[in-house]
Design a protein around this motif. Structure first.
Motif, mmCIF file in Angstrom:
data_model
loop_
_atom_site.group_PDB
_atom_site.id
_atom_site.type_symbol
_atom_site.label_atom_id
_atom_site.label_comp_id
_atom_site.label_asym_id
_atom_site.label_seq_id
_atom_site.Cartn_x
_atom_site.Cartn_y
_atom_site.Cartn_z
ATOM 1 N N GLY A 169 2.642 -24.413 28.211
ATOM 2 C CA GLY A 169 2.746 -23.962 26.823
ATOM 3 C C GLY A 169 1.581 -23.058 26.473
ATOM 4 N N ALA A 170 0.376 -23.418 26.962
ATOM 5 C CA ALA A 170 -0.816 -22.642 26.637
ATOM 6 C C ALA A 170 -0.718 -21.224 27.169
ATOM 7 N N LEU A 171 -0.097 -21.055 28.357
ATOM 8 C CA LEU A 171 -0.036 -19.694 28.890
ATOM 9 C C LEU A 171 0.949 -18.838 28.098
ATOM 10 N N VAL A 172 1.981 -19.472 27.535
ATOM 11 C CA VAL A 172 2.854 -18.716 26.626
ATOM 12 C C VAL A 172 2.071 -18.356 25.360
ATOM 13 N N ALA A 173 1.306 -19.353 24.850
ATOM 14 C CA ALA A 173 0.540 -19.131 23.619
ATOM 15 C C ALA A 173 -0.503 -18.028 23.815
ATOM 16 N N LEU A 174 -1.001 -17.908 25.055
ATOM 17 C CA LEU A 174 -2.027 -16.901 25.351
ATOM 18 C C LEU A 174 -1.541 -15.484 25.008
ATOM 19 N N THR A 175 -0.246 -15.229 25.242
ATOM 20 C CA THR A 175 0.275 -13.885 24.959
ATOM 21 C C THR A 175 0.172 -13.552 23.468
ATOM 22 N N ALA A 176 0.047 -14.580 22.618
ATOM 23 C CA ALA A 176 -0.082 -14.327 21.185
ATOM 24 C C ALA A 176 -1.479 -13.824 20.832
ATOM 25 N N PHE A 177 -2.451 -14.064 21.729
ATOM 26 C CA PHE A 177 -3.835 -13.692 21.416
ATOM 27 C C PHE A 177 -4.226 -12.319 21.964
ATOM 28 N N VAL A 178 -3.513 -11.828 22.982
ATOM 29 C CA VAL A 178 -3.982 -10.606 23.642
ATOM 30 C C VAL A 178 -4.070 -9.449 22.648
ATOM 31 N N THR A 225 -6.068 -16.003 35.926
ATOM 32 C CA THR A 225 -5.297 -15.729 37.147
ATOM 33 C C THR A 225 -4.198 -16.765 37.308
ATOM 34 N N ALA A 226 -4.564 -18.040 37.082
ATOM 35 C CA ALA A 226 -3.566 -19.107 37.178
ATOM 36 C C ALA A 226 -2.451 -18.877 36.167
ATOM 37 N N ALA A 227 -2.845 -18.490 34.948
ATOM 38 C CA ALA A 227 -1.847 -18.268 33.900
ATOM 39 C C ALA A 227 -0.896 -17.145 34.297
ATOM 40 N N LEU A 228 -1.462 -16.085 34.866
ATOM 41 C CA LEU A 228 -0.636 -14.929 35.247
ATOM 42 C C LEU A 228 0.345 -15.316 36.352
ATOM 43 N N ALA A 229 -0.176 -16.057 37.359
ATOM 44 C CA ALA A 229 0.681 -16.477 38.468
ATOM 45 C C ALA A 229 1.822 -17.348 37.941
ATOM 46 N N ALA A 230 1.456 -18.313 37.086
ATOM 47 C CA ALA A 230 2.468 -19.218 36.529
ATOM 48 C C ALA A 230 3.507 -18.433 35.732
ATOM 49 N N PHE A 231 3.026 -17.449 34.989
ATOM 50 C CA PHE A 231 3.897 -16.622 34.158
ATOM 51 C C PHE A 231 4.943 -15.919 35.015
ATOM 52 N N PHE A 232 4.476 -15.323 36.127
ATOM 53 C CA PHE A 232 5.408 -14.617 37.010
ATOM 54 C C PHE A 232 6.378 -15.585 37.690
ATOM 55 N N ILE A 233 5.859 -16.767 38.106
ATOM 56 C CA ILE A 233 6.721 -17.743 38.781
ATOM 57 C C ILE A 233 7.827 -18.195 37.834
ATOM 58 N N VAL A 234 7.422 -18.503 36.577
ATOM 59 C CA VAL A 234 8.401 -18.963 35.588
ATOM 60 C C VAL A 234 9.437 -17.871 35.346
ATOM 61 N N ASP A 235 8.948 -16.618 35.230
ATOM 62 C CA ASP A 235 9.862 -15.516 34.949
ATOM 63 C C ASP A 235 10.829 -15.300 36.119
ATOM 64 N N ALA A 236 10.289 -15.340 37.345
ATOM 65 C CA ALA A 236 11.132 -15.127 38.519
ATOM 66 C C ALA A 236 12.164 -16.244 38.641
ATOM 67 N N ALA A 237 11.717 -17.495 38.364
ATOM 68 C CA ALA A 237 12.629 -18.633 38.451
ATOM 69 C C ALA A 237 13.769 -18.492 37.452
ATOM 70 N N GLY A 238 13.450 -17.896 36.304
ATOM 71 C CA GLY A 238 14.475 -17.694 35.285
ATOM 72 C C GLY A 238 15.321 -16.461 35.555
ATOM 73 N N GLY A 239 15.151 -15.862 36.717
ATOM 74 C CA GLY A 239 15.916 -14.662 37.053
ATOM 75 C C GLY A 239 15.480 -13.459 36.245
ATOM 76 N N GLY A 240 14.229 -13.500 35.766
ATOM 77 C CA GLY A 240 13.741 -12.437 34.887
ATOM 78 C C GLY A 240 13.494 -11.132 35.625
ATOM 79 N N ALA A 241 13.641 -10.050 34.887
ATOM 80 C CA ALA A 241 13.416 -8.739 35.481
ATOM 81 C C ALA A 241 11.950 -8.338 35.386
ATOM 82 N N VAL A 242 11.186 -9.077 34.548
ATOM 83 C CA VAL A 242 9.827 -8.637 34.233
ATOM 84 C C VAL A 242 8.956 -8.577 35.476
ATOM 85 N N VAL A 243 9.090 -9.616 36.318
ATOM 86 C CA VAL A 243 8.207 -9.670 37.477
ATOM 87 C C VAL A 243 8.422 -8.447 38.381
ATOM 88 N N TRP A 244 9.685 -8.022 38.540
ATOM 89 C CA TRP A 244 9.966 -6.858 39.391
ATOM 90 C C TRP A 244 9.506 -5.565 38.725
#
Lengths: 240, 504
Positions: free
Chosen positions: B222-231, B429-448
């Motif tokens: 949840g925190a890594l999703v929340a992080l995008t609100a602060f950037v 770095t951990a947050a970014l990796a997790a973000f990409f893994i979650v996105d890829a698992a969801g079939g997301g286009a963002v990671v590509w």
């Protein structure tokens, strides 16, 4: 260094200090003193070693002094040099002496005008208060030295600094129209200033005589200016 | 006579400084603290994020929302402190790009530059899309004739026009517009949230804590999703030249932006979590939680007001992100990394016109083309914000690694500063990796898409350095003090001959 501290504490316009700050001022002046002694390019570590101050404290003091431009970082960012602003410490500390003849002219001018009459000198674009009216003191002497653009007396120097903004445009227009700069209630509502430059034989800005009083008398400055022009003419040979 | 008195009376000549800043041409020292604060607050767009991102965090696990937001806020504060290690020491319009160059050298610096350019550009596009979405929705409620991609494209164009106007006309106008718009939107959202809390009455504190069986990993997700609100909090640094006393105002503005955002997000998280607990609803299933809560607690009309606030916040975000983007591109031109002509500035308004001409068409035309091509606007918003967030986080990681190296080089490294920077780098770095893994698992286009953009950036950097083509020697320029600011300053020989005026 003591004269700076003594002057700052006795000057009426300095913002009030909290209990912890005098020590911080002492440390800050010690750091400036150290940079002056060791020369431009001295590093934080060298200062910390020379003063036997803890590293973190030294870094914090240095960064504060850089923020206020009393120090500047050299282009490689590792070294420090004194900023031009340190001269303001001396500007407040060392009173400027003027001749008795000039004092007499000021006394006559003060009795002719109901309001404050002040004399400042300029040195390399720096404003130095030579004689402030004791009955109508300058609102903030330190600020006049630090932020000349906010005051009629400072604007004469600011105009010569080569800056181009709304303030210089207005000041240049006033100078062309009245032969004087003005400040119309921008710092204290209802109180305004008029400043008449005094130039040396080469036409360089050497000093200025300023009037501060009710806004109305600066909005229609002719009456004040008649007196200031005469005074400036008599002061010129006494000051330059 | 002490050394200081002697130095003032008879200054030794110091010839290390130039007669003008390498970043001359911008409206130097022209905006105050609140304008600088408005820059970074608007780039964060807290009132838009308070409603949209909190919903996404709640989607991970509703009971973990409040702790996750708190965790993300603390990490952001650490990153902000690390960014300020640079911002306190020198004023650079290149911000993260210049910081990374100064710490790690040209290639990692250019990587950080490419990442933050992607971040600012994508978020500017996202904000234009978001603004058009909410504005056309509001207009549609008034005039039912306004709907569909045509209406969205029309509002998008109108927004773009306003954006161009304020950006070209000068930093004082654009920062002031962003300040007013953002203040209004934050005030609206905060007032609505407080009104909801008051209506709700006493809250059971246990609903705000993770429910039994919710693991720490879930809170982290949840925190890594929340992080995008602060950037975006660091973008105050891009006004390094234009701010008055930048070495003081910029770090202060960065810290305050994180605090203001964190307070607003916590307020939003508490209100929404407690509100849905009170009405026994599920926040995760809600499409528009603020509107639903407003209706449930008898504040129905206020939902529209919230939408006005959100639309305004998106507009301010577009202005803030575009301002930051153009300053970074401008700095790269002055560094000689991109063609020098891009470093041109407007003679009177002091705006980076060269960078504006390059950047504005891209951030306006891409979202416009997406809308006109019939791409669903919500999908377009999702892709742009995810890509932008990834760009920001990559740049943050590089700067957090750069900070201790830089501080060590100038001999000002402290243990606390190093630990904070390295912890932030690892967590991000951990947050970014997790973000990409979650996105890829969801079939997301963002990671590509992110991979494609990263490869394009790598290609561009490699092309710039092809055949051992050297970068200019002094890459990483910042707003150096000029000779007249130094006691006894005499302009450096290489610049003195030009007789440049110190206009800025």
């Amino acid at each position: 260094m003591t004269p700076f501290v003594a002057e700052r504490e006795s000057a009426p316009a300095v913002p009030t200090l909290t209990a912890r700050q005098p020590r911080a001022i002492h440390s800050a002046l010690t750091v400036l003193e150290c940079v002056a002694a060791l020369g431009a390019g001295v590093t934080a570590r060298e200062i910390s070693d020379a003063l036997k101050l803890p590293r973190a404290t030294t870094y914090r003091l240095l960064n504060l002094l850089v923020e206020d431009e009393y120090l500047v970082r050299t282009p490689d960012l590792a070294g420090f040099a004194l900023g031009a602003k340190v001269t303001q410490l001396a500007a407040v500390a060392s009173p400027v002496r003027i001749t008795t003849a000039a004092r007499l002219v000021l006394a006559e001018t003060r009795s002719a005008l109901r309001g404050g009459v002040h004399l400042v000198l300029y040195d390399h674009g720096r404003v130095m208060v030579a004689d402030a009216d004791p009955d109508f003191p300058l609102s903030d002497e330190l600020r006049l030295v630090r932020e000349p653009a906010r005051y009629a007396l400072g604007r004469l120097a600011y105009l010569e600094s080569g800056a181009h903004d709304d303030i210089t445009r207005a000041a240049a227009a006033d100078l062309a129209r009245y032969g004087a700069t003005r400040q119309l209630g921008e710092n204290t509502p209802g109180t305004a200033c008029v400043a008449r430059p005094i130039r040396d034989v080469d036409g360089r800005l050497a000093a200025a005589i300023g009037f501060s009083g009710p806004l109305r008398r600066a909005q229609e400055p002719e009456e004040v200016l008649t007196v200031l022009r005469g005074a400036a003419e008599r002061l010129a040979p006494l000051l330059t | 006579m002490t050394a200081l008195e002697r130095a003032i009376a008879r200054p030794d000549p110091v010839s290390d400084f130039g007669s003008r800043s390498p970043l001359h041409g911008l409206a130097r020292r022209s905006v105050g603290f609140f304008d600088v604060l408005a820059q970074s607050v608007s780039a964060v767009a807290p009132s838009a994020a308070a409603t949209t991102v909190v919903l996404l965090v709640a989607g991970v696990e509703p009971s973990a929302t409040v702790p996750a937001v708190l965790l993300a806020g603390i990490l952001s504060l650490f990153v902000a402190q690390t960014v300020s290690q640079f911002a306190r020491r020198f004023a650079a319009t290149g911000a993260l790009y210049t910081y990374a160059v100064r710490g790690l050298g040209p290639v990692p610096g250019l990587a950080a530059g490419a990442a933050i350019i992607v971040g600012y550009a994508a978020i500017a596009m996202f904000a234009l899309l978001g603004g058009a979405y909410y504005t056309s929705m509001l207009l549609g409620a008034l005039w039912p004739a306004v709907h569909g991609p045509g209406a969205i494209a029309g509002t998008l164009l109108a927004e773009a026009l306003l954006l161009v106007l304020v950006l070209v006309r000068g930093i004082r106008i654009s920062s002031r517009v962003a300040l007013v718009v953002e203040a209004v939107s934050v005030a609206i959202i905060a007032a609505l949230l407080v009104a909801l809390l008051v209506r709700m009455g006493p809250i059971d504190p246990s609903v705000l804590l993770p429910a039994d069986g919710v693991s720490l990993a879930t809170v982290g997700a949840g925190a890594l999703v929340a992080l995008t609100a602060f950037v975006g909090f660091e973008s105050a640094a891009t006004l390094g030249v234009e701010a008055r006393t930048p070495l003081r105002t910029v770090p202060r503005a960065i810290a305050w932006t994180v605090l203001v955002s964190a307070v607003l997000y916590l307020l939003a998280a508490v209100t929404q979590v407690a509100g849905f607990a009170a009405i026994d609803g599920s926040i995760a299933d809600s499409a528009s939680p603020i509107n639903e809560l407003s209706a449930a607690f008898g504040l129905g009309g206020w939902g529209v007001l919230a939408d006005v606030g959100i639309a305004a916040s998106f507009l301010a975000c577009a202005i803030g992100s575009a301002t930051a983007l153009t300053r970074v591109v401008f700095t790269m031109a002055r560094d000689g990394v991109v063609p020098k002509a891009i470093g041109r500035t407007h003679r009177r308004w002091g705006t980076p016109t060269g960078a504006l001409i390059v950047c504005l068409p891209v951030i306006v035309l891409v979202p416009l083309a997406l809308v006109l091509a019939g791409v669903d606007i919500r999908a377009a918003m999702h892709v742009t914000i995810a890509l932008g967030g990834a760009g920001y986080i990559v740049a943050y990681v590089l700067v957090c690694v750069a900070a201790p190296v830089f501080l060590r080089r100038i001999g000002e490294l402290t243990v606390g500063g190093a630990l904070m920077a390295l912890f932030s780098a690892a967590a991000l770095t951990a947050a970014l990796a997790a973000f990409f893994i979650v996105d890829a698992a969801g079939g997301g286009a963002v990671v590509w898409l992110a991979v494609a953009v990263a490869m394009a950036a790598t290609g561009a950097i490699a092309w710039r350095l092809r055949g051992g083509r050297r970068l200019p020697e002094r890459i990483g320029t910042y707003d150096e003090p000029i000779a007249t600011q130094v006691l006894g300053g005499v302009p450096r020989a290489d610049q003195a001959a030009g007789g440049d005026t110190v206009r800025g």
